[in-house]
Write a protein that holds these residues in place. Structure first.
Motif, mmCIF file in Angstrom:
data_model
loop_
_atom_site.group_PDB
_atom_site.id
_atom_site.type_symbol
_atom_site.label_atom_id
_atom_site.label_comp_id
_atom_site.label_asym_id
_atom_site.label_seq_id
_atom_site.Cartn_x
_atom_site.Cartn_y
_atom_site.Cartn_z
ATOM 1 N N VAL A 203 5.358 8.986 13.989
ATOM 2 C CA VAL A 203 4.542 9.334 12.820
ATOM 3 C C VAL A 203 5.270 8.949 11.538
ATOM 4 C CG1 VAL A 203 3.559 11.263 11.525
ATOM 5 C CG2 VAL A 203 3.316 11.179 14.005
ATOM 6 N N GLY A 204 6.588 9.183 11.477
ATOM 7 C CA GLY A 204 7.364 8.804 10.294
ATOM 8 C C GLY A 204 7.334 7.310 10.034
ATOM 9 N N LYS A 208 5.730 5.431 6.766
ATOM 10 C CA LYS A 208 6.533 4.507 5.969
ATOM 11 C C LYS A 208 5.818 3.175 5.799
ATOM 12 C CE LYS A 208 11.104 2.378 5.727
ATOM 13 N NZ LYS A 208 12.429 2.240 6.413
ATOM 14 N N ARG A 209 5.254 2.656 6.905
ATOM 15 C CA ARG A 209 4.516 1.395 6.818
ATOM 16 C C ARG A 209 3.296 1.540 5.916
ATOM 17 N NH1 ARG A 209 5.681 0.992 12.506
ATOM 18 N NH2 ARG A 209 3.626 1.847 12.984
ATOM 19 N N TYR A 210 2.636 2.688 5.979
ATOM 20 C CA TYR A 210 1.450 2.909 5.140
ATOM 21 C C TYR A 210 1.827 2.963 3.659
ATOM 22 C CZ TYR A 210 -2.577 5.239 3.062
ATOM 23 O OH TYR A 210 -3.654 5.566 2.266
ATOM 24 N N SER A 211 2.928 3.675 3.353
ATOM 25 C CA SER A 211 3.355 3.760 1.949
ATOM 26 C C SER A 211 3.768 2.397 1.412
ATOM 27 C CB SER A 211 4.524 4.747 1.821
ATOM 28 O OG SER A 211 5.642 4.308 2.577
ATOM 29 N N GLU A 212 4.435 1.595 2.246
ATOM 30 C CA GLU A 212 4.820 0.251 1.806
ATOM 31 C C GLU A 212 3.594 -0.618 1.560
ATOM 32 O OE1 GLU A 212 7.393 -1.181 4.808
ATOM 33 O OE2 GLU A 212 9.148 -0.052 4.124
ATOM 34 N N LYS A 215 2.063 0.470 -1.757
ATOM 35 C CA LYS A 215 2.835 -0.049 -2.896
ATOM 36 C C LYS A 215 2.554 -1.534 -3.111
ATOM 37 C CE LYS A 215 6.696 3.203 -2.567
ATOM 38 N NZ LYS A 215 8.147 3.359 -2.296
ATOM 39 N N GLU A 216 2.515 -2.283 -2.015
ATOM 40 C CA GLU A 216 2.247 -3.715 -2.126
ATOM 41 C C GLU A 216 0.849 -3.962 -2.678
ATOM 42 O OE1 GLU A 216 2.226 -7.718 0.724
ATOM 43 O OE2 GLU A 216 2.780 -5.741 1.529
ATOM 44 N N GLU A 217 -0.106 -3.169 -2.237
ATOM 45 C CA GLU A 217 -1.471 -3.316 -2.722
ATOM 46 C C GLU A 217 -1.566 -2.991 -4.213
ATOM 47 O OE1 GLU A 217 -5.965 -1.563 -1.783
ATOM 48 O OE2 GLU A 217 -4.250 -1.018 -0.517
ATOM 49 N N LYS A 218 -0.867 -1.927 -4.630
ATOM 50 C CA LYS A 218 -0.865 -1.569 -6.051
ATOM 51 C C LYS A 218 -0.202 -2.650 -6.890
ATOM 52 C CE LYS A 218 -1.054 3.454 -5.619
ATOM 53 N NZ LYS A 218 -0.367 4.737 -5.910
#
Length: 259
Positions: A203-204, A208-212, A215-218
């Motif tokens: 899950v961690g 982490k992959r989702y947050s990255e 960030k890349e999308e933003k």
């Protein structure tokens, strides 16, 4: 082959207690089945959720083979026809268990729970067999709804019990009942801890992959917004900014010429 056909006939007649006794006798006569049962129990105990599709496929093979053979025997088929029906059922249920995760979890937990109850209780009448199957069915339905947490707990407990009982059945070992239960309990607790730790890490990593990715999308959206603002600027403002930049660049030369 004769022993396998005999056990299939017993299962078709609902004589699961006799099947369990036959399996135990085979394990006590040879070390190979007992060691295989220990290994399988440990795999289920510590990697039940991780390998759920593989375990579900194996469970599907067993269920399909027994169901196909039983159905063939009900219709009066014999010999090769029974083996063919068993093979077709094994392939069908294996595919269902491996492809459809919830179906696989349902089948695996049903067989695991009912099998452990049959092993412990050793019921001798049809109503008790139906009770074991019914309890396993209810727990399997709950598992299909909640999935991961229930699979972790039940696979750890079931795998620990299978491994513990297989250890006690190894030729040359004479373990008392309390020591056997102790081994089962320790393995079950360790399996629950290990599987929840692996699930937490998984899950961690996903978070982490989702947050990255967010960030890349933003970052991409920010760059696109800047480019859009530049394109939407007034040409007159751009010309003024250009003249200002040129004048600023030309001031040092003019001062040099005056000197």
């Amino acid at each position: 082959m004769d022993e396998l056909m005999s056990m299939m006939n017993q299962l078709a007649d609902g004589e699961t207690a006799q099947v369990a006794q036959s399996v135990q006798e085979i394990m006590q006569e040879s070390i190979v089945p007992a060691v295989a049962a220990v290994v399988l129990g440990l795999v289920i105990c510590f990697f039940g959720l991780k390998l759920i599709r593989v375990l579900a496929a194996i469970t599907g093979i067993c269920i399909g083979a027994v169901a196909g053979a039983a159905l063939a025997l009900v219709f009066g088929l014999q010999g090769t026809a029974v083996l063919a029906a068993s093979a077709v059922g094994a392939v069908l249920f294996a595919c269902l268990g491996a492809i459809l995760r919830r179906v696989g979890g349902f089948l695996f937990i049903w067989v695991l729970t009912a099998g452990v109850l049959e092993w412990f209780l050793a019921p001798g009448t049809v109503p008790f067999h139906l009770i074991c199957l019914g309890v396993g069915l209810v727990i399997a339905v709950i598992t299909a709804i909640l999935m991961d947490p229930i699979i972790i707990v039940l696979s750890s407990v079931g795998g620990g019990i299978v491994a513990g009982l297989a250890v006690s059945a190894l030729p040359g070992l004479d373990l008392n009942i309390l020591l056997t239960y102790g081994i089962c309990a320790v393995l079950a607790i360790l399996g629950i801890v290990v599987q929840f730790m692996m699930k937490s890490r998984e899950v961690g990593k996903k978070e982490k992959r989702y947050s990255e990715s967010v960030k890349e999308e933003k970052s991409v959206e920010t760059e696109v917004e800047k480019a859009r603002m530049l394109l939407e600027d007034d040409p007159a403002d751009l010309e003024t900014d250009l003249e200002t930049d040129l004048e600023a660049d030309g001031e040092p030369e003019e001062k040099t010429e005056e000197k």
